[in-house]
Design a protein around this motif. Structure first.
Motif, PDB file in Angstrom:
ATOM      1  N   LEU A   1      44.197  41.816  34.573  1.00  0.00           N
ATOM      2  CA  LEU A   1      45.842  41.589  34.828  1.00  0.00           C
ATOM      3  C   LEU A   1      46.225  43.133  34.546  1.00  0.00           C
TER       4      LEU A   1
ATOM      5  N   ASP B   1      46.744  33.467  34.244  1.00  0.00           N
ATOM      6  CA  ASP B   1      47.657  34.674  34.853  1.00  0.00           C
ATOM      7  C   ASP B   1      48.169  34.500  35.724  1.00  0.00           C
TER       8      ASP B   1
ATOM      9  N   ILE C   1      46.727  40.578  39.942  1.00  0.00           N
ATOM     10  CA  ILE C   1      45.309  40.404  39.546  1.00  0.00           C
ATOM     11  C   ILE C   1      44.139  41.238  40.422  1.00  0.00           C
TER      12      ILE C   1
END
Length: 260
Positions: free
Chosen positions: A84, A113, A105
């Protein structure tokens, strides 16, 4: 500021597409340096010397990976599948500054995430929607904090948004949590950077030995979204819009939601 904001938005969009598995953080940094030089812009980060940090900042990007929250120093690190990455930048053109950040990402996304990034983007939109003449600064803060709580995240009050114009950091401070109906009255002409950032499971932070990189205290991942916004009679105007902000290309990231 709109001219500067357009450049910042375009460059962040480039960096978002450039970031991929195997790309070194320094490749992103040097790409940004070249583009800033070509445009005749000036980085607000280069030689920045706030009360924290060790020595002047000698990069044009903040690149924060995984548990790094803010002010991550570009360094020799090749991005890995599932990382991330938060990218933050501020530049000036002809004496006018704009500041923006996004999180992406790299490769295969983790649903948690994606949720974290989405929360910062939804909070950013809520904060921007509250940035209207007649409202108060606390309305922006309350909107951001309310989104964080709905998503189940805690909010750190140490770092937040800020005024911006001729320099990167000006008054007022724009907290990411607060009470509506409090604080200064918002008037047309005010320009601010609104920047929610959240960690998965804590509101505590710690600094790396470099004095710059801020991480979540418990090692959980974090995400960060930011736009420079002008308050006008017609409502908030986002100055750092990014091309393709409303697209969602596969496994890249949750792209920024529409902001006005």
């Amino acid at each position: 500021m709109a001219v500067t904001g357009q450049f910042v938005g375009e460059l962040l969009a480039e960096l978002r597409e450039f970031a991929a598995v195997g790309v070194n953080l320094m490749d992103l940094e040097h790409h940004a340096r070249r583009r800033i030089k070509e445009r005749g812009a000036e980085s607000c980060y280069w030689d920045y010397t706030p009360s924290f940090g060790r020595g002047p900042f000698r990069n044009v990007l903040c690149l924060s990976v995984n548990d790094a929250v803010l002010h991550g120093l570009p360094h020799n690190y090749a991005l890995r599948d599932g990382d991330l990455l938060s990218i933050d930048m501020a530049v000036g053109i002809d004496g006018w500054v704009a500041d923006s950040a996004l999180s992406v990402i790299i490769g295969t996304p983790d649903p948690d995430d994606l949720k974290l990034i989405e929360a910062t983007e939804v909070a950013l939109k809520a904060g921007i929607d509250a940035a209207r003449p007649g409202n108060q600064l606390g309305d922006i803060s309350a909107a951001i904090g309310g989104v964080a709580r709905r998503y189940g995240y805690q909010v750190n009050d140490e770092f937040g948004g800020h005024g911006i114009g001729r320099t990167m950091h000006e008054a007022p401070h724009v907290p990411n949590n607060g009470r509506s109906g409090r604080g200064m009255k918002l008037k047309p002409g005010l320009t601010i950077a609104i920047e929610p950032w959240f960690c998965r499971s804590t509101d505590k932070i710690k600094f790396d030995k470099d004095g710059w990189t801020i991480r979540s205290a418990d090692g959980s991942r974090s995400a960060h979204s930011e736009h420079t916004v002008a308050i006008t009679k017609a409502g908030p105007q986002v100055l750092t819009r990014r091309p393709g902000h409303d697209t969602r290309p596969g496994n890249r990231s949750a792209q920024p939601a529409a902001t006005s």
